[in-house]
Design a protein around this motif. Structure first.
Motif, short mmCIF file in Angstrom:
data_model
loop_
_atom_site.label_atom_id
_atom_site.label_comp_id
_atom_site.label_asym_id
_atom_site.label_seq_id
_atom_site.Cartn_x
_atom_site.Cartn_y
_atom_site.Cartn_z
N LYS A 94 -11.70 -20.37 33.60
CA LYS A 94 -13.08 -19.94 33.32
C LYS A 94 -13.25 -19.75 31.82
N VAL A 95 -14.46 -20.08 31.32
CA VAL A 95 -14.81 -19.86 29.92
C VAL A 95 -16.14 -19.14 29.90
N GLN A 96 -16.22 -18.06 29.13
CA GLN A 96 -17.46 -17.30 29.00
C GLN A 96 -17.82 -17.15 27.53
N GLY A 97 -19.11 -17.21 27.23
CA GLY A 97 -19.59 -16.92 25.88
C GLY A 97 -19.57 -18.08 24.92
N ALA A 98 -19.22 -19.26 25.38
CA ALA A 98 -19.14 -20.41 24.48
C ALA A 98 -20.51 -20.99 24.17
N ASP A 99 -21.47 -20.76 25.05
CA ASP A 99 -22.79 -21.36 24.85
C ASP A 99 -23.76 -20.47 24.10
N GLU A 100 -23.41 -19.24 23.84
CA GLU A 100 -24.29 -18.32 23.15
C GLU A 100 -23.70 -17.99 21.78
N GLN A 101 -24.18 -18.69 20.74
CA GLN A 101 -23.65 -18.48 19.40
C GLN A 101 -24.77 -18.17 18.43
N ASN A 102 -24.51 -17.21 17.53
CA ASN A 102 -25.47 -16.89 16.48
C ASN A 102 -24.82 -16.87 15.10
N ASP A 103 -23.56 -17.26 15.00
CA ASP A 103 -22.79 -17.32 13.75
C ASP A 103 -22.63 -15.97 13.07
N ILE A 104 -22.88 -14.88 13.78
CA ILE A 104 -22.65 -13.55 13.20
C ILE A 104 -21.48 -12.89 13.91
#
Length: 159
Positions: A94-104
């Motif tokens: 499982k992978v979580q959080g890879a699609d939500e990026q804000n570069d911060i």
């Protein structure tokens, strides 16, 4: 430094971080003049292409739905990874959080079927998984964390 000063300083830093994240999360302007905007647009179009390439196919051979993040990650590594990375990533569940990026404050979690935590069999492959993840996704300030089947930390790395 006194305890009260440390607590107050921590609260101020927390408020600044929350303010920075919330200020960037509401940005829906498509036209941008920032130096990272063209790279971000290229990265997003590349991610969309890889998501389409890795789409799950039904029995009739047509794309029926978008592939999960884990499937997209595995497909990327199968195409671009070294043999060692391919073997390590085969254990990803499982992978979580890879699609939500804000570069911060980008954080992604990768779960595997390894057992034993830091001292178990998955500690060395966790670094390969983190490295392959960094090849798949790029961020100004990203951290990927790899966990075993019981949710214990195996390793982490920047992406």
């Amino acid at each position: 430094m006194g305890m009260k000063t440390k607590v107050a300083l921590g609260a101020v830093v927390g408020i600044v971080v929350i303010g920075a994240v919330s200020a960037n999360s509401g940005d829906t302007d498509d036209g941008s003049t920032g130096k990272g905007s063209s790279a971000s647009a290229q990265r997003q179009s590349g991610d969309a292409k890889s998501a389409n390439d890795a789409g799950s196919k039904g029995s009739d051979g047509k794309n029926t739905e978008k592939a999960s993040q884990a499937e997209q990650f595995k497909a990327f590594v199968q195409k671009n990874g070294s043999p060692q990375e391919k073997k390590a990533v085969s254990h990803v569940t499982k992978v979580q959080g890879a699609d939500e990026q804000n570069d911060i404050l980008d954080a992604a979690d990768v779960y595997t079927d390894f057992t034993g935590g830091l001292m178990g069999e998955g500690a060395a492959p966790a670094k390969l998984i983190a490295s392959a993840f960094a090849d798949w996704k790029q961020s100004e300030n990203g951290l990927v964390t790899v966990y075993d089947a019981n949710g214990e930390l195996l390793g982490n790395g920047k992406f």
